[in-house]
Design a protein around this motif. Structure first.
Motif, PDB file in Angstrom:
ATOM      1  N   CYS A   1      18.107 -11.016  10.379  1.00 17.96           N
ATOM      2  CA  CYS A   1      16.885 -10.408  10.808  1.00 17.96           C
ATOM      3  C   CYS A   1      15.796 -10.557   9.496  1.00 17.96           C
ATOM      4  O   CYS A   1      16.141 -10.944   8.359  1.00 17.96           O
ATOM      5  N   GLY A   2      14.484 -10.512   9.794  1.00 19.35           N
ATOM      6  CA  GLY A   2      13.416 -10.367   8.696  1.00 19.35           C
ATOM      7  C   GLY A   2      13.009  -9.324   8.134  1.00 19.35           C
ATOM      8  O   GLY A   2      12.232  -9.509   7.320  1.00 19.35           O
ATOM      9  N   ARG A   3      13.483  -8.176   8.909  1.00 18.60           N
ATOM     10  CA  ARG A   3      12.672  -6.916   8.322  1.00 18.60           C
ATOM     11  C   ARG A   3      13.336  -6.436   7.116  1.00 18.60           C
ATOM     12  O   ARG A   3      12.664  -5.299   6.602  1.00 18.60           O
ATOM     13  N   LYS A   4      14.293  -6.729   6.542  1.00 21.18           N
ATOM     14  CA  LYS A   4      14.915  -6.140   5.454  1.00 21.18           C
ATOM     15  C   LYS A   4      14.509  -6.824   4.078  1.00 21.18           C
ATOM     16  O   LYS A   4      13.454  -6.795   3.846  1.00 21.18           O
ATOM     17  N   TRP A   5      15.236  -7.486   3.455  1.00 25.33           N
ATOM     18  CA  TRP A   5      15.062  -8.016   2.055  1.00 25.33           C
ATOM     19  C   TRP A   5      14.100  -9.073   1.915  1.00 25.33           C
ATOM     20  O   TRP A   5      13.395  -9.242   0.840  1.00 25.33           O
ATOM     21  N   LEU A   6      13.985  -9.800   3.124  1.00 27.69           N
ATOM     22  CA  LEU A   6      12.965 -10.692   3.002  1.00 27.69           C
ATOM     23  C   LEU A   6      11.502 -10.141   3.383  1.00 27.69           C
ATOM     24  O   LEU A   6      10.304 -10.811   3.028  1.00 27.69           O
TER      25      LEU A   6
ATOM     26  N   PRO B   1       0.601  -1.305  -0.132  1.00 28.71           N
ATOM     27  CA  PRO B   1       0.010   0.057  -0.135  1.00 28.71           C
ATOM     28  C   PRO B   1       0.639   1.169   0.101  1.00 28.71           C
ATOM     29  O   PRO B   1       0.502   2.282  -0.464  1.00 28.71           O
ATOM     30  N   LEU B   2       2.086   1.325   0.424  1.00 22.97           N
ATOM     31  CA  LEU B   2       3.000   2.366   0.455  1.00 22.97           C
ATOM     32  C   LEU B   2       3.171   3.205  -0.738  1.00 22.97           C
ATOM     33  O   LEU B   2       3.379   4.212  -0.826  1.00 22.97           O
ATOM     34  N   HIS B   3       3.255   2.331  -1.638  1.00 19.43           N
ATOM     35  CA  HIS B   3       3.282   2.827  -3.155  1.00 19.43           C
ATOM     36  C   HIS B   3       2.444   3.908  -3.750  1.00 19.43           C
ATOM     37  O   HIS B   3       2.593   4.417  -4.568  1.00 19.43           O
ATOM     38  N   LYS B   4       1.396   3.565  -3.099  1.00 16.57           N
ATOM     39  CA  LYS B   4      -0.083   4.834  -3.432  1.00 16.57           C
ATOM     40  C   LYS B   4       0.626   6.164  -3.211  1.00 16.57           C
ATOM     41  O   LYS B   4       0.169   7.139  -3.702  1.00 16.57           O
ATOM     42  N   LYS B   5       1.668   6.161  -2.097  1.00 16.05           N
ATOM     43  CA  LYS B   5       2.004   7.645  -1.869  1.00 16.05           C
ATOM     44  C   LYS B   5       3.666   7.961  -1.996  1.00 16.05           C
ATOM     45  O   LYS B   5       3.966   8.792  -2.304  1.00 16.05           O
ATOM     46  N   TYR B   6       4.346   6.913  -1.579  1.00 12.14           N
ATOM     47  CA  TYR B   6       5.796   7.126  -1.658  1.00 12.14           C
ATOM     48  C   TYR B   6       6.620   6.233  -2.735  1.00 12.14           C
ATOM     49  O   TYR B   6       5.970   4.876  -2.798  1.00 12.14           O
ATOM     50  N   SER B   7       7.657   6.547  -2.878  1.00  7.76           N
ATOM     51  CA  SER B   7       8.699   5.496  -3.718  1.00  7.76           C
ATOM     52  C   SER B   7       9.568   5.246  -2.531  1.00  7.76           C
ATOM     53  O   SER B   7      10.201   6.241  -2.038  1.00  7.76           O
ATOM     54  N   TYR B   8       9.599   3.968  -2.310  1.00  5.46           N
ATOM     55  CA  TYR B   8      10.436   3.631  -1.072  1.00  5.46           C
ATOM     56  C   TYR B   8      11.735   2.867  -1.476  1.00  5.46           C
ATOM     57  O   TYR B   8      11.797   1.873  -2.161  1.00  5.46           O
ATOM     58  N   ILE B   9      12.947   3.865  -1.447  1.00  6.99           N
ATOM     59  CA  ILE B   9      14.354   3.110  -1.994  1.00  6.99           C
ATOM     60  C   ILE B   9      15.397   2.937  -0.574  1.00  6.99           C
ATOM     61  O   ILE B   9      16.409   3.415  -0.697  1.00  6.99           O
ATOM     62  N   ASN B  10      14.715   2.350   0.390  1.00  8.42           N
ATOM     63  CA  ASN B  10      15.558   2.284   1.574  1.00  8.42           C
ATOM     64  C   ASN B  10      15.510   1.035   2.261  1.00  8.42           C
ATOM     65  O   ASN B  10      15.341   0.711   3.469  1.00  8.42           O
ATOM     66  N   THR B  11      15.403  -0.207   1.544  1.00  8.01           N
ATOM     67  CA  THR B  11      15.342  -1.638   2.095  1.00  8.01           C
ATOM     68  C   THR B  11      16.541  -2.019   2.901  1.00  8.01           C
ATOM     69  O   THR B  11      16.187  -2.744   3.914  1.00  8.01           O
ATOM     70  N   ALA B  12      17.599  -1.435   2.714  1.00 10.60           N
ATOM     71  CA  ALA B  12      18.787  -1.622   3.599  1.00 10.60           C
ATOM     72  C   ALA B  12      18.336  -1.468   5.103  1.00 10.60           C
ATOM     73  O   ALA B  12      19.040  -1.984   5.802  1.00 10.60           O
ATOM     74  N   ALA B  13      17.573  -0.494   5.174  1.00  9.55           N
ATOM     75  CA  ALA B  13      17.255  -0.328   6.693  1.00  9.55           C
ATOM     76  C   ALA B  13      16.164  -0.946   7.206  1.00  9.55           C
ATOM     77  O   ALA B  13      16.214  -1.715   8.087  1.00  9.55           O
ATOM     78  N   ALA B  14      15.081  -1.142   6.488  1.00  9.40           N
ATOM     79  CA  ALA B  14      13.990  -2.036   6.615  1.00  9.40           C
ATOM     80  C   ALA B  14      13.068  -1.704   5.418  1.00  9.40           C
ATOM     81  O   ALA B  14      12.846  -0.647   4.712  1.00  9.40           O
TER      82      ALA B  14
END
Length: 399
Positions: free
Chosen positions: A210-215, A11-24
Motif C-alpha cells: 500500500c502507499g499510505r504507510k511509510w511511503l 502541517p500536522l506537526h504544528k499541533k501533534y507529534s505523530y508516532i503511528n506510521t505503521a497504521a498510516a
C-alpha cells in the motif's frame, strides 16, 4: 536530510507529534497538493476536457514508470491497486491452482495475507501450511526450507510484520524458494518507502504494497509487482476497459500482456497522482537515508521505552532484527489509557490487537500499545512521549 524542511512540509506537526506510521502516515503537503490540484481542475475544466484528460493519463503512465524504477522493476510489471490487500488478492485469485498445491506462510502474517489463503483452502484449491515462529518473530529460513516439498507452489511473507517489527530475511527466503522452483509473494506494505527494495535483486515473483504507510502516499493507493515472465499466468479478478482489449467484430476479448491487466475501469486518479508525488518526495530525501534514520530512531525509542518502570517490550530482542515498530505494555496501565493520555497531550500512537493473534498468544496478552516512528520524528518527541507515560504511571498510582 533536511529535517526542518520535512517537518514544515507536514502541517500536522504544528499541533501533534505523530508516532503511528505503521497504521498510516501523514502525507507531506506536496502529496496533498498533487491531489487537490487535480480535483480543482476537474471542477474548473471538467474531468473529461480532452486535452486535460490526455495530460492526466500521460501522468499516470509516468507515475507507473516512477514506481517501477523505485523498486527496480519495469513499468510493464507494475499495476496500481487501491491498497495492499487488493494487490494480494489479485495474485491469490489470479493464479490457476492445481490439485495438491501447497502454500507456506508464517503464523505471524497479517489478516489480509492469511484470510485469502484460508478461503482458497476452504474451497479445496490449496493446502495451507503454517510455519511456527518464536518470540523473536523472525522467520527461520532453515525451518522454512524443511517445509518445502514437491507440492509447494507458493511461499508468501510479510517483509515487516505490522505488530512485531521483526524485519524478515526476504532475500534469503526468495533464494530458497527459487532453489526449489517455488513462487514467492512479498507483502511490502510496511517497507515500501522505508527499506530500499530492488525486486530483481530480491528475485521475488510478486510484491504487493500500500502507499499510505511509510511511503507517505494517500489512502486508496497501492501497487502490485508481477514478474514479467509470469504476467500471462495471472487471470484478472476484475475485468473491463483498461485491462482488456475487445474485438467488436469477433466479440472476443483478451487481457493486456502487462501487469495493468488486473486494473479494471477508471483509475483512481487522485490517489495515483498522490502516490507519484510521494515517490518523488521519498526519492528527494533518499531511501537509504530514510532507512538509516529510522533504524537509529528505532534503537533510540527502544532504549527510551526501556527506562519506563514495569514495561514489557515485545518482538525481537536483538535490535538488529527490529525496524520501526515497537509494541509494548506497561504494568498497571491499559494500552488504551496510554494512547488516550498521550493524545490529550498531542502525541499520537496506537493500541489494539493489530490482528497479531500468534504474537498475543505467545506473550499471553490481549492488546498492546505501539510506537512506530518515521524519519520526520525527532528524539525530543520520543523523549516527551516516554516522560508522559512515566507521568501517567505516577498519576494512576496516586489515585
Amino acid at each position: 536530510m533536511n529535517l526542518e524542511q520535512i517537518r514544515k512540509d507536514t502541517p500536522l506537526h504544528k499541533k501533534y507529534s505523530y508516532i503511528n506510521t505503521a497504521a498510516a502516515s501523514p502525507p507531506p503537503q506536496q502529496v496533498v497538493d498533487a491531489m487537490t490540484d487535480y480535483l480543482q481542475k476537474t471542477a474548473s475544466l471538467g474531468p473529461y476536457l480532452p486535452a486535460f484528460r490526455k495530460e492526466i493519463y500521460v501522468k499516470v503512465d509516468e507515475i507507473r514508470g516512477k514506481v517501477a524504477e523505485f523498486i527496480g522493476a519495469s513499468s510493464k510489471e507494475i499495476a496500481f491497486s487501491k491498497n495492499g490487500t487488493e494487490a494480494i488478492n489479485f495474485i491469490v485469485n489470479g493464479l490457476k491452482w492445481n490439485e495438491g498445491d501447497e502454500v507456506i506462510l508464517a503464523d505471524l502474517e497479517f489478516h489480509s495475507n492469511f484470510v485469502p489463503w484460508l478461503k482458497l483452502q476452504s474451497e479445496g484449491k490449496i493446502k495451507l501450511k503454517v510455519l511456527k515462529t518464536d518470540k523473536s518473530g523472525v522467520i527461520s529460513v532453515q525451518e522454512l526450507e524443511k517445509m518445502i516439498n514437491p507440492n509447494t507452489r507458493m511461499i508468501t511473507v510479510s517483509h515487516l510484520p505490522n505488530a512485531s517489527g521483526a524485519l524478515q530475511p526476504v532475500e534469503e527466503i526468495c533464494k530458497v524458494a527459487k532453489k526449489h522452483n517455488v513462487l514467492t509473494l512479498i507483502n511490502a506494505s510496511q517497507t515500501l518507502g522505508l527499506v530500499p527494495i530492488d525486486v530483481k535483486k530480491l528475485d521475488c515473483d510478486f510484491l504487493a504494497a500500500c502507499g499510505r504507510k511509510w511511503l507517505r502516499g494517500p489512502e486508496g493507493s497501492g501497487i502490485l509487482y508481477i514478474r514479467e515472465e509470469l504476467i500471462d499466468y495471472i487471470e484478472p479478478t476484475l475485468i473491463g476497459w483498461g485491462g482488456t482489449v475487445w474485438d467488436f467484430d469477433t466479440n472476443e476479448f483478451s487481457y493486456l500482456p502487462i501487469a495493468k491487466r488486473v486494473e479494471a475501469g477508471c483509475p483512481v486518479i487522485p490517489s495515483i497522482l498522490g502516490l507519484g508525488a510521494a515517490v518523488d518526495y521519498a526519492w528527494a530525501i533518499g531511501i537509504e537515508s530514510i532507512y538509516q534514520r529510522v533504524k537509529d530512531l528505532t534503537e533510540y525509542t527502544v532504549k527510551q521505552l526501556s527506562t519506563i518502570p514495569g514495561i514489557s517490550i515485545y518482538g525481537p530482542e536483538d535490535i538488529k532484527n527490529r525496524l520501526a515498530i515497537i509494541p509494548f505494555n506497561v504494568k498497571g496501565l491499559t494500552p488504551e489509557r496510554i494512547t488516550e493520555f498521550l493524545e490529550e497531550n498531542h502525541i499520537i500512537i496506537e493500541a489494539g490487537t493489530f490482528m497479531a493473534n500468534t504474537m498475543l498468544q505467545q506473550y499471553r496478552i490481549n492488546k498492546m500499545a505501539r510506537f512506530s516512528p518515521h524519519y520526520f520524528n525527532t528524539k525530543e518527541e520520543i523523549e516527551r512521549a516516554v516522560d508522559l507515560i512515566k507521568t501517567l504511571i505516577r498519576k494512576e498510582g496516586q489515585q
